[in-house]
Design a protein around this motif. Structure first.
Motif, PDB file in Angstrom:
ATOM      1  N   VAL A   1       0.834  -1.197   0.000  1.00 27.63           N
ATOM      2  CA  VAL A   1       0.000   0.000   0.000  1.00 27.63           C
ATOM      3  C   VAL A   1       0.872   1.251   0.000  1.00 27.63           C
ATOM      4  O   VAL A   1       0.623   2.213  -0.731  1.00 27.63           O
ATOM      5  CB  VAL A   1      -0.948   0.009   1.224  1.00 27.63           C
ATOM      6  CG1 VAL A   1      -1.652   1.361   1.359  1.00 27.63           C
ATOM      7  CG2 VAL A   1      -1.974  -1.113   1.106  1.00 27.63           C
ATOM      8  N   ALA A   2       1.937   1.233   0.801  1.00 29.47           N
ATOM      9  CA  ALA A   2       2.861   2.375   0.851  1.00 29.47           C
ATOM     10  C   ALA A   2       3.516   2.607  -0.504  1.00 29.47           C
ATOM     11  O   ALA A   2       3.745   3.755  -0.912  1.00 29.47           O
ATOM     12  CB  ALA A   2       3.934   2.122   1.915  1.00 29.47           C
ATOM     13  N   ARG A   3       3.783   1.539  -1.210  1.00 30.99           N
ATOM     14  CA  ARG A   3       4.386   1.664  -2.539  1.00 30.99           C
ATOM     15  C   ARG A   3       3.419   2.368  -3.494  1.00 30.99           C
ATOM     16  O   ARG A   3       3.830   3.198  -4.313  1.00 30.99           O
ATOM     17  CB  ARG A   3       4.756   0.269  -3.058  1.00 30.99           C
ATOM     18  CG  ARG A   3       5.710   0.262  -4.236  1.00 30.99           C
ATOM     19  CD  ARG A   3       6.175  -1.141  -4.558  1.00 30.99           C
ATOM     20  NE  ARG A   3       7.014  -1.692  -3.492  1.00 30.99           N
ATOM     21  CZ  ARG A   3       6.719  -2.779  -2.771  1.00 30.99           C
ATOM     22  NH1 ARG A   3       5.586  -3.424  -3.003  1.00 30.99           N
ATOM     23  NH2 ARG A   3       7.525  -3.215  -1.849  1.00 30.99           N
ATOM     24  N   ARG A   4       2.144   2.070  -3.382  1.00 27.92           N
ATOM     25  CA  ARG A   4       1.147   2.740  -4.208  1.00 27.92           C
ATOM     26  C   ARG A   4       1.013   4.209  -3.810  1.00 27.92           C
ATOM     27  O   ARG A   4       0.814   5.083  -4.660  1.00 27.92           O
ATOM     28  CB  ARG A   4      -0.195   2.011  -4.080  1.00 27.92           C
ATOM     29  CG  ARG A   4      -0.234   0.707  -4.871  1.00 27.92           C
ATOM     30  CD  ARG A   4      -1.222  -0.298  -4.316  1.00 27.92           C
ATOM     31  NE  ARG A   4      -1.254  -1.509  -5.140  1.00 27.92           N
ATOM     32  CZ  ARG A   4      -0.300  -2.438  -5.137  1.00 27.92           C
ATOM     33  NH1 ARG A   4       0.761  -2.312  -4.350  1.00 27.92           N
ATOM     34  NH2 ARG A   4      -0.393  -3.501  -5.921  1.00 27.92           N
ATOM     35  N   ALA A   5       1.124   4.470  -2.524  1.00 27.03           N
ATOM     36  CA  ALA A   5       1.029   5.849  -2.036  1.00 27.03           C
ATOM     37  C   ALA A   5       2.141   6.724  -2.608  1.00 27.03           C
ATOM     38  O   ALA A   5       1.957   7.933  -2.795  1.00 27.03           O
ATOM     39  CB  ALA A   5       1.078   5.862  -0.512  1.00 27.03           C
ATOM     40  N   GLN A   6       3.284   6.100  -2.900  1.00 23.53           N
ATOM     41  CA  GLN A   6       4.387   6.852  -3.500  1.00 23.53           C
ATOM     42  C   GLN A   6       3.973   7.489  -4.818  1.00 23.53           C
ATOM     43  O   GLN A   6       4.390   8.595  -5.148  1.00 23.53           O
ATOM     44  CB  GLN A   6       5.583   5.930  -3.742  1.00 23.53           C
ATOM     45  CG  GLN A   6       6.528   5.794  -2.570  1.00 23.53           C
ATOM     46  CD  GLN A   6       7.864   5.236  -3.033  1.00 23.53           C
ATOM     47  OE1 GLN A   6       7.923   4.314  -3.851  1.00 23.53           O
ATOM     48  NE2 GLN A   6       8.945   5.792  -2.521  1.00 23.53           N
ATOM     49  N   GLY A   7       3.145   6.781  -5.580  1.00 23.70           N
ATOM     50  CA  GLY A   7       2.702   7.296  -6.869  1.00 23.70           C
ATOM     51  C   GLY A   7       1.835   8.533  -6.744  1.00 23.70           C
ATOM     52  O   GLY A   7       1.652   9.270  -7.719  1.00 23.70           O
ATOM     53  N   PHE A   8       1.317   8.783  -5.542  1.00 24.30           N
ATOM     54  CA  PHE A   8       0.508   9.965  -5.281  1.00 24.30           C
ATOM     55  C   PHE A   8       1.284  10.983  -4.447  1.00 24.30           C
ATOM     56  O   PHE A   8       0.695  11.906  -3.900  1.00 24.30           O
ATOM     57  CB  PHE A   8      -0.780   9.567  -4.552  1.00 24.30           C
ATOM     58  CG  PHE A   8      -1.783   8.878  -5.434  1.00 24.30           C
ATOM     59  CD1 PHE A   8      -2.871   9.560  -5.936  1.00 24.30           C
ATOM     60  CD2 PHE A   8      -1.624   7.541  -5.784  1.00 24.30           C
ATOM     61  CE1 PHE A   8      -3.789   8.937  -6.759  1.00 24.30           C
ATOM     62  CE2 PHE A   8      -2.537   6.906  -6.610  1.00 24.30           C
ATOM     63  CZ  PHE A   8      -3.622   7.598  -7.105  1.00 24.30           C
ATOM     64  N   ALA A   9       2.578  10.791  -4.385  1.00 23.62           N
ATOM     65  CA  ALA A   9       3.453  11.701  -3.645  1.00 23.62           C
ATOM     66  C   ALA A   9       2.986  11.891  -2.202  1.00 23.62           C
ATOM     67  O   ALA A   9       3.080  12.982  -1.639  1.00 23.62           O
ATOM     68  CB  ALA A   9       3.548  13.054  -4.356  1.00 23.62           C
ATOM     69  N   MET A  10       2.500  10.807  -1.604  1.00 21.02           N
ATOM     70  CA  MET A  10       2.017  10.883  -0.229  1.00 21.02           C
ATOM     71  C   MET A  10       3.172  10.737   0.760  1.00 21.02           C
ATOM     72  O   MET A  10       4.184  10.088   0.475  1.00 21.02           O
ATOM     73  CB  MET A  10       0.975   9.788   0.041  1.00 21.02           C
ATOM     74  CG  MET A  10      -0.272   9.892  -0.807  1.00 21.02           C
ATOM     75  SD  MET A  10      -1.526   8.649  -0.378  1.00 21.02           S
ATOM     76  CE  MET A  10      -2.331   9.448   1.012  1.00 21.02           C
ATOM     77  N   ASN A  11       3.021  11.341   1.889  1.00 20.18           N
ATOM     78  CA  ASN A  11       3.948  11.174   3.005  1.00 20.18           C
ATOM     79  C   ASN A  11       3.518   9.935   3.770  1.00 20.18           C
ATOM     80  O   ASN A  11       2.371   9.847   4.227  1.00 20.18           O
ATOM     81  CB  ASN A  11       3.887  12.419   3.906  1.00 20.18           C
ATOM     82  CG  ASN A  11       4.732  12.259   5.144  1.00 20.18           C
ATOM     83  OD1 ASN A  11       5.824  11.719   5.099  1.00 20.18           O
ATOM     84  ND2 ASN A  11       4.208  12.727   6.275  1.00 20.18           N
TER      85      ASN A  11
END
Length: 324
Positions: free
Chosen positions: A163-173
């Motif tokens: 899930v964190a890897r996917r969040a990277q694509g949205f430039a999430m912290n």
């Protein structure tokens, strides 16, 4: 040597269990969507060498005491809170689960649930289909941005990392809380470890992926929801019993948090009159985290392989540790 017997507690596609049928006498419950009655299961285990179970099937002392020939229980899930591991150890039964094969699929669903909750997709879909869309307005069904927001993941295992890897694509912290540090996720994804309360106070999206144990039971309670931002959204794809659902309902009703996306519940199937299902700001799904056709076939295949190896006297691929 007599051919071993295996009982499967739901109807599964014949193609998927064909390899198992070649080495064992396989009997399968006739229903796909209804669990096998407890009395039927207790009767079948008396002559079974292997079981292929679902999360709804309790594998406990009562069952194991009636299964003198049982060698393996293959659970069609990553979670195994339906299995008494100590009882399995005492009865020399090897429990197995299905990790890894469903990680990416479940992470897809978790992020889809996060997005649907944040952008009010289900609410907007219903609004349109019910004929309520008469005019356009600048704040019509306005939701929350996902990009550049902070995601707080509670339970940074395989799925949490995906899930964190996917969040990277949205430039999430990405911040997370876990029983132990996930150094790999920190190094690869820039995830930051923090305390549970700090995560609740900081995150815009709180994602619960923890398993159910005595220590996690009701972890997300009134106190937890009070600490969250009023604009925060709560996503639960872990286990229903880790959440105090009455407290969650009150937090949503009183505006302590903005919304929730839920794939799991303390009682499943959840009753249609459950208060959480009355709230527009709740996106609710029927426990479909790993429910893609491809992944479910892989899960069934892994269960069959675990049974086949165990019945042949070999070590299964994914046994659950039962030592204390």
């Amino acid at each position: 040597m007599a051919i071993p017997k295996v009982f499967i507690t739901r109807r599964l596609p014949e193609k998927c269990i064909k390899p198992l049928q070649q080495v064992a006498e396989v009997k399968m419950w006739s229903e796909e969507y209804k669990p096998v009655p407890r009395e039927v299961l207790l009767q079948e285990v008396q002559t079974s060498h292997g079981l292929l179970t679902m999360l709804s099937d309790r594998v406990d002392e009562t069952l194991l005491a009636q299964a003198p020939q049982l060698k393996c229980v293959a659970n069609l899930a990553v979670g195994y809170d339906n299995i008494d591991l100590e009882a399995c150890r005492l009865h020399h039964v090897i429990p197995c689960n299905t990790p890894d094969v469903l990680t990416e699929t479940t992470a897809d669903l978790v992020f889809a649930l996060l997005m649907a909750s944040g952008r009010r997709l289900i609410e907007a879909n219903d609004y349109l289909k019910q004929g309520k869309w008469q005019e356009w307005g600048p704040f019509l069904m306005a939701g929350a941005d996902i990009h550049h927001k902070t995601i707080g993941i509670v339970g940074m295992g395989r799925i949490g990392t995906a899930v964190a890897r996917r969040a990277q694509g949205f430039a999430m912290n990405v911040i997370y809380h876990n029983r132990r540090r996930n150094v790999e996720a920190e190094s690869e994804l820039g995830a930051r470890f923090c305390g549970f309360e700090s995560l609740l106070e900081t995150a815009d999206f709180v994602v619960n992926l923890i398993p159910y144990t005595e220590t996690t039971k009701g972890l997300f309670n009134q106190n937890a929801f009070t600490k969250m931002k009023k604009t925060a959204l709560f996503i639960n794809a872990g286990r229903g019993a880790t959440v105090d659902e009455d407290a969650l309902y009150q937090a949503l009703l009183e505006g302590e948090i903005a919304g929730a996306g839920l794939d799991v519940f303390s009682q499943e199937p959840i009753p249609k009159e459950h208060p959480l299902l009355t709230l527009e700001q709740v996106v609710a799904l029927p426990h479909i985290g790993s429910a893609s056709v491809e992944t479910r076939k892989q899960m069934i295949s892994l269960c069959c392989k675990n049974l086949m190896r165990t019945l042949a006297g070999e070590k299964p691929i994914t046994p659950i540790e039962t030592s204390r």
